[in-house]
Design a protein around this motif. Structure first.
Motif, PDB file in Angstrom:
ATOM      1  N   ARG A  68       0.802  -1.308  -0.070  1.00  0.00           N
ATOM      2  CA  ARG A  68       0.114   0.192  -0.124  1.00  0.00           C
ATOM      3  C   ARG A  68       0.919   1.276  -0.035  1.00  0.00           C
ATOM      4  O   ARG A  68       1.911   1.262   0.701  1.00  0.00           O
ATOM      5  CB  ARG A  68      -1.032   0.075   1.207  1.00  0.00           C
ATOM      6  CG  ARG A  68      -1.955  -1.209   1.230  1.00  0.00           C
ATOM      7  CD  ARG A  68      -2.549  -1.287   2.550  1.00  0.00           C
ATOM      8  NE  ARG A  68      -3.462  -2.446   2.559  1.00  0.00           N
ATOM      9  CZ  ARG A  68      -2.980  -3.739   2.937  1.00  0.00           C
ATOM     10  NH1 ARG A  68      -1.785  -3.975   3.051  1.00  0.00           N
ATOM     11  NH2 ARG A  68      -4.062  -4.751   2.658  1.00  0.00           N
ATOM     12  N   GLY A  72      -0.616   4.135   0.894  1.00  0.00           N
ATOM     13  CA  GLY A  72      -1.517   5.070   1.625  1.00  0.00           C
ATOM     14  C   GLY A  72      -2.478   5.785   0.809  1.00  0.00           C
ATOM     15  O   GLY A  72      -2.830   5.127  -0.339  1.00  0.00           O
ATOM     16  N   GLU A 104       1.768   9.540   6.014  1.00  0.00           N
ATOM     17  CA  GLU A 104       1.469   8.186   4.863  1.00  0.00           C
ATOM     18  C   GLU A 104       2.480   7.034   4.848  1.00  0.00           C
ATOM     19  O   GLU A 104       2.252   6.021   4.666  1.00  0.00           O
ATOM     20  CB  GLU A 104       0.842   8.949   3.567  1.00  0.00           C
ATOM     21  CG  GLU A 104      -0.407   9.609   3.588  1.00  0.00           C
ATOM     22  CD  GLU A 104      -1.563   8.915   4.328  1.00  0.00           C
ATOM     23  OE1 GLU A 104      -1.712   7.741   3.710  1.00  0.00           O
ATOM     24  OE2 GLU A 104      -2.169   9.202   5.332  1.00  0.00           O
ATOM     25  N   GLY A 125       1.558   3.532   5.292  1.00  0.00           N
ATOM     26  CA  GLY A 125       1.722   2.386   3.925  1.00  0.00           C
ATOM     27  C   GLY A 125       2.680   1.261   4.283  1.00  0.00           C
ATOM     28  O   GLY A 125       3.332   1.048   5.515  1.00  0.00           O
TER      29      GLY A 125
END
Length: 364
Positions: A109, A111, A140, A144
């Motif tokens: 990911r 974010g 983030e 993430g």
């Protein structure tokens, strides 16, 4: 197939561009090239590491975050196309629940998108001003899985055309903050104007990259900045341009120009040595499960079938820090009836998909 069952893949195992083996076994959910004792289920064909979609948005549709049931179906659609590793390049949804599902692809990911105020798709991003960029990037990066996603350019309604979103000093501070947190930074960029400042700030990757020029391509190559062209998404530019023609004629003309030279841009980047990876931009308004189409698009842009295949398999996995079909690695693989090195269109028809050592599609 249960975790206890042994699967024998026989034929051609494409471990890497020059590493082709005759067989492998899946034992205890992991890859081995050592013949185990006892019986095994055998399947024949051409096996590759589970495909990678390096620009995908699980949990997102054209209006923003979706519910878990919709996100689940998105992930299943990608999985059934052979995509077993996703770099989710920005999502407003929390998809951590996917990690507990043994039957869904792994997700790396980035974010939530970080965009300039009123300069991106509604409900997608944190919309902020340059003074807050570094703080949001740092947050983030911590949320993430080693990536942060910026929106590098978008239409400026004041000028009626694409324009860079961030000043260079804000980018330098923000990207330095991400690197301090151990995260890499990628950015959505259509036009050329945003690229010099991103490059000078130490960007790691650029999404779409339709604005690359003859002057910028050698700089990207020298810096090792990767691109994820998302050509199946760039194919929508003429439709987008038509929709904005009356209100933003300059933007519409710009989008058409970027579309017209898309293959030349990607081909020139590849020839110069810019790292290129497969990404579909699924989610938003684009369907999931298009990974085979994107590989075929890279071939049309001038990559060899082997290079395009690598951009969706062994090369992409190495870039993202995930294993392929190496000894002891988790058994994430796809088996085809014919050799995808000869014709990448084979990727559209997986015969067997094995995820974490379990058959999730097809039969052995």
């Amino acid at each position: 197939m249960s975790d206890a069952a042994v699967l024998h893949v026989k034929g051609r195992v494409l471990v890497g561009p020059e590493d082709v083996r005759d067989e492998l076994w899946v034992v205890g959910g992991r890859v081995t090239y050592q013949r185990p004792a006892g019986a095994a289920r055998t399947v024949q064909g051409w096996a590759v590491p589970g495909l990678v979609d390096a620009h995908c948005h699980v949990g997102l549709d054209a209006h923003g975050a979706v519910d878990a049931a919709t996100g689940e179906q998105q992930a299943i659609t990608d999985r059934d196309a052979g995509t077993l590793l996703i770099r989710d390049a920005g999502s407003a949804a929390d998809t951590r629940w996917v990690d507990a599902r043994e039957d869904l692809p792994r997700i790396i990911r980035a974010g939530r998108h970080i965009a300039r105020t009123r300069r991106y798709i509604r409900n997608y991003a944190h919309e902020i001003e340059p003074g807050d960029l570094a703080a949001y990037v740092r947050a983030e990066a911590r949320r993430g899985d080693g990536w942060v996603k910026l929106v590098g350019d978008w239409i400026d309604r004041g000028t009626g055309d694409l324009a860079a979103c961030w000043p260079g000093d804000a980018l330098r501070e923000a990207i330095a903050a991400a690197h301090q947190e151990g995260a890499r930074v990628t950015a959505h960029c259509f036009a050329a104007d945003s690229l010099p400042d991103l490059l000078a700030a130490g960007i790691d990757c650029v999404e779409h990259a339709t604005g690359l020029t003859e002057e910028l391509i050698p700089q990207f190559a020298a810096a090792g900045v990767a691109i994820v062209p998302t050509l199946v998404n760039i194919a929508t530019f003429p439709k987008l341009a038509a929709g904005g023609e009356e209100k933003f004629p300059a933007w519409s003309a710009h989008m058409r120009r970027l579309h017209e030279r898309r293959y030349d841009t990607v081909g020139a980047a590849h020839d110069a040595g810019v790292p290129i990876y497969v990404g579909t931009d699924a989610g938003g308004s684009l369907a999931h499960g298009l990974v085979a189409d994107e590989v075929a698009e890279l071939v049309r842009a001038g990559l060899s079938p082997l290079a395009a295949l690598g951009a969706a398999t062994w090369t992409a996995r190495k870039w993202l820090g995930r294993p392929g079909l190496t000894e002891g690695a988790p058994a994430d693989l796809v088996v085809y009836a014919a050799d995808p090195r000869a014709d990448v269109r084979v990727l559209a028809d997986p015969q067997l998909i094995v995820l974490r050592g379990r058959i999730v599609r097809g039969r052995a």
